[in-house]
Design an enzyme around this catalytic site. Structure first.
Site, PDB file in Angstrom:
ATOM      1  N   SER A  46       0.848 -14.605 -16.524  1.00  0.00           N
ATOM      2  CA  SER A  46       1.636 -13.385 -16.854  1.00  0.00           C
ATOM      3  C   SER A  46       2.075 -12.668 -15.578  1.00  0.00           C
ATOM      4  CB  SER A  46       0.779 -12.434 -17.698  1.00  0.00           C
ATOM      5  OG  SER A  46      -0.404 -12.077 -16.974  1.00  0.00           O
ATOM      6  N   SER A 136     -11.103  -2.558  -5.095  1.00  0.00           N
ATOM      7  CA  SER A 136     -10.047  -2.080  -4.187  1.00  0.00           C
ATOM      8  C   SER A 136     -10.455  -0.758  -3.547  1.00  0.00           C
ATOM      9  CB  SER A 136      -8.747  -1.889  -4.992  1.00  0.00           C
ATOM     10  OG  SER A 136      -7.805  -1.139  -4.240  1.00  0.00           O
ATOM     11  N   TYR A 160      -4.296   2.596 -12.381  1.00  0.00           N
ATOM     12  CA  TYR A 160      -4.733   1.339 -11.762  1.00  0.00           C
ATOM     13  C   TYR A 160      -6.075   1.550 -11.064  1.00  0.00           C
ATOM     14  CZ  TYR A 160      -5.356  -1.847  -7.861  1.00  0.00           C
ATOM     15  OH  TYR A 160      -5.911  -2.692  -6.936  1.00  0.00           O
ATOM     16  N   LYS A 164     -10.096   0.118 -11.815  1.00  0.00           N
ATOM     17  CA  LYS A 164     -11.000  -0.534 -10.843  1.00  0.00           C
ATOM     18  C   LYS A 164     -12.341   0.194 -10.824  1.00  0.00           C
ATOM     19  CE  LYS A 164      -8.527  -3.901  -9.102  1.00  0.00           C
ATOM     20  NZ  LYS A 164      -8.892  -5.287  -9.374  1.00  0.00           N
TER      21      LYS A 164
HETATM   22  C1  WQD Z   1       1.350   0.966   2.525  1.00  0.00           C
HETATM   23  C2  WQD Z   1       2.025   2.026   3.382  1.00  0.00           C
HETATM   24  C3  WQD Z   1       3.336   3.608   2.146  1.00  0.00           C
HETATM   25  C4  WQD Z   1       6.422   0.735   0.882  1.00  0.00           C
HETATM   26  C5  WQD Z   1      -1.707  -0.042  -2.637  1.00  0.00           C
HETATM   27  C6  WQD Z   1      -2.847   0.091  -3.629  1.00  0.00           C
HETATM   28  C7  WQD Z   1      -4.036  -0.703  -3.146  1.00  0.00           C
HETATM   29  C8  WQD Z   1      -3.619  -2.130  -2.931  1.00  0.00           C
HETATM   30  C9  WQD Z   1      -2.494  -2.176  -1.888  1.00  0.00           C
HETATM   31  C10 WQD Z   1      -3.845  -3.681  -4.744  1.00  0.00           C
HETATM   32  C11 WQD Z   1       1.971   3.435   2.782  1.00  0.00           C
HETATM   33  C12 WQD Z   1       4.221   2.787   3.089  1.00  0.00           C
HETATM   34  C13 WQD Z   1       5.284   1.294   1.453  1.00  0.00           C
HETATM   35  C14 WQD Z   1       7.710   1.122   1.356  1.00  0.00           C
HETATM   36  C15 WQD Z   1       6.655   2.606   2.930  1.00  0.00           C
HETATM   37  N1  WQD Z   1      -3.202  -2.704  -4.153  1.00  0.00           N
HETATM   38  N2  WQD Z   1       5.416   2.204   2.461  1.00  0.00           N
HETATM   39  N3  WQD Z   1       7.778   2.039   2.377  1.00  0.00           N
HETATM   40  O1  WQD Z   1      -0.142   2.247  -1.282  1.00  0.00           O
HETATM   41  O2  WQD Z   1      -1.651   1.726   0.742  1.00  0.00           O
HETATM   42  O3  WQD Z   1      -2.076   0.554  -1.411  1.00  0.00           O
HETATM   43  O4  WQD Z   1      -1.404  -1.403  -2.425  1.00  0.00           O
HETATM   44  O5  WQD Z   1      -4.797  -4.299  -4.370  1.00  0.00           O
HETATM   45  O6  WQD Z   1      -5.043  -0.669  -4.133  1.00  0.00           O
HETATM   46  O7  WQD Z   1      -3.228   1.459  -3.697  1.00  0.00           O
HETATM   47  O8  WQD Z   1      -0.039  -0.007  -0.094  1.00  0.00           O
HETATM   48  O9  WQD Z   1       1.799  -1.407   0.734  1.00  0.00           O
HETATM   49  O10 WQD Z   1       2.284   0.260  -1.137  1.00  0.00           O
HETATM   50  O11 WQD Z   1       1.873   1.089   1.197  1.00  0.00           O
HETATM   51  O12 WQD Z   1       6.766   3.448   3.833  1.00  0.00           O
HETATM   52  O13 WQD Z   1       8.786   0.657   0.866  1.00  0.00           O
HETATM   53  O14 WQD Z   1       3.418   1.709   3.508  1.00  0.00           O
HETATM   54  O15 WQD Z   1       3.761   4.966   2.112  1.00  0.00           O
HETATM   55  O16 WQD Z   1       1.826   4.363   3.835  1.00  0.00           O
HETATM   56  P1  WQD Z   1      -0.943   1.265  -0.485  1.00  0.00           P
HETATM   57  P2  WQD Z   1       1.541  -0.070   0.119  1.00  0.00           P
END
Ligand code: WQD
Length: 345
Positions: A46, A136, A160, A164
């Site tokens: 899925s 996580s 989400y 967890k």
């Molecule tokens: C990282 C940084 C954004 C996209 C989440 C979940 C965590 C795990 C990983 C599952 C942040 C910045 C992002 C963009 C940006 N998920 N960013 N422009 O939010 O730290 O963690 O994903 O396992 O549980 O909470 O990861 O990669 O979304 O963001 O500036 O287009 O990049 O603001 O600072 P995040 P992310």
């Protein structure tokens, strides 16, 4: 296969990977095989690509063991555990897009909690009670201290993250009820990168949510520019700081955790991070160097729910498991680019 030797016909102990065709599951499949185990995938596809099975066969040189089905099918899981003489389970199956979970909370509670409930029931019914759980760092919410240790307060900022947190509590509850359980709860920080072969990697369906896949798509010319969410965080360059960890290091962490449980280590919860934080702009620069491609970007408003900084204290995993992340941000970017470039061919 003799009664005394629980290993399969291959002489390898069979390990069930729910969601094993996904990003973390597929990389852990390879690491388990290389460590002498026989991984067995259960996946309903899925949120993963069946083509991954063929690629895993290319990497391991052996047919990929996979049962198509849902972890929510308790009878199927129990039968699989018995027929395949599963010695332990690694539970990867679950939805993980933070934004989607806010828009569709019940989809996340049903899938992530229902899957865990079904799996624990099936494992208990089959007396297979060794479990590694994909948790996580999101369970720390907006961290109260940095670097983050495992005893930091938990909270959630999305459905989400809430699922967890509840899954961790469900594991603690069955453990309280029966000392037969041996569990490892692994709190990932930010998984990135891909297998060095370029054959498997992160393949989010639809528009990616996470930074690295988006940066890779901009570098590949599939998107015009990266939006950098926020420029006024209390960080060295004003952009968000995260603990990016190579998926290969994470996969090794799973093998180390399983080996510890099979050696008789008591149940534990550990952070799987590097202990180092990198800002969004540092990641962009590292990716440009690794790919030789420009990554145009522009500042955009903060994304709701984003914290300024989040990075691990990985000391407990090193102490308990003898594991620590070794790969650099440059390697994470180079391996991501090789994977992304392969998608274009
Ligand atoms: C990282 C940084 C954004 C996209 C989440 C979940 C965590 C795990 C990983 C599952 C942040 C910045 C992002 C963009 C940006 N998920 N960013 N422009 O939010 O730290 O963690 O994903 O396992 O549980 O909470 O990861 O990669 O979304 O963001 O500036 O287009 O990049 O603001 O600072 P995040 P992310």
């Amino acid at each position: 296969m003799s009664e005394s030797n629980p290993a399969g016909a291959t002489g390898r102990a069979n390990i069930l990977l729910t969601g094993g065709a996904g990003y973390l599951g597929s990389h852990t499949y390879v690491a388990l095989w290389q460590a002498g185990f026989q991984p067995v995938i259960l996946d309903d596809f899925s949120n993963s690509d069946p083509a991954t099975l063929k690629r895993l066969q290319q990497i391991t040189g052996t047919p990929t063991r996979c049962e198509r089905g849902s972890v929510a099918d308790t009878g199927l899981v129990a039968e699989l555990i018995k027929l395949q003489r599963i010695q332990a389970v690694m539970h990867f199956a679950g939805f993980k897009a933070v934004g989607e979970s806010v828009a569709q909370p019940l989809k996340y509670y049903r899938n992530n909690l229902g899957g865990m409930l079904s799996l624990l029931q099936a494992m208990g019914d089959s007396a297979c009670q060794t479990l590694v759980f994909s948790s996580s760092a999101t369970v720390y919410g907006d961290p109260s201290q940095l670097p983050i240790t495992e005893d930091c307060p938990r909270s959630h900022t999305s459905p989400y993250g809430h699922t967890k947190l509840i899954c961790e509590d469900m594991i603690a509850a069955v453990q309280q009820a029966s000392g037969a359980w041996r569990t490892a709860v692994l709190r990932y920080f930010n998984p990135v990168g891909a297998h060095p072969s370029g054959l498997i990697g992160e393949a989010p369906l639809g528009t990616p949510n996470n930074l690295l896949p988006l940066v890779a798509q901009v570098a590949a010319g599939l998107r015009p520019a990266l939006k950098v969410y926020g420029q006024d965080f209390a960080t060295p360059d004003g952009t968000g700081v995260r603990d990016y960890i190579h998926v290969q290091d994470l996969a090794q962490g799973h093998v180390a955790a399983l080996a510890a449980l099979l050696r008789g280590q008591a149940s534990f919860t550990v952070n799987l991070g590097t202990g180092r934080g990198h800002s969004v702009l540092e990641v962009v620069r590292a990716f440009e160097l690794a790919s030789g491609r420009p990554v145009p970007w522009q500042f955009a408003p903060r994304r709701s729910g984003d914290v300024a900084s989040c990075y691990a204290d990985p000391g407990l995993a090193e102490h308990l498991l003898g594991w620590r992340a070794e790969r650099t941000l440059a390697q994470m970017c180079a391996d991501t680019w090789r994977w992304q470039a392969g998608l274009l061919t």
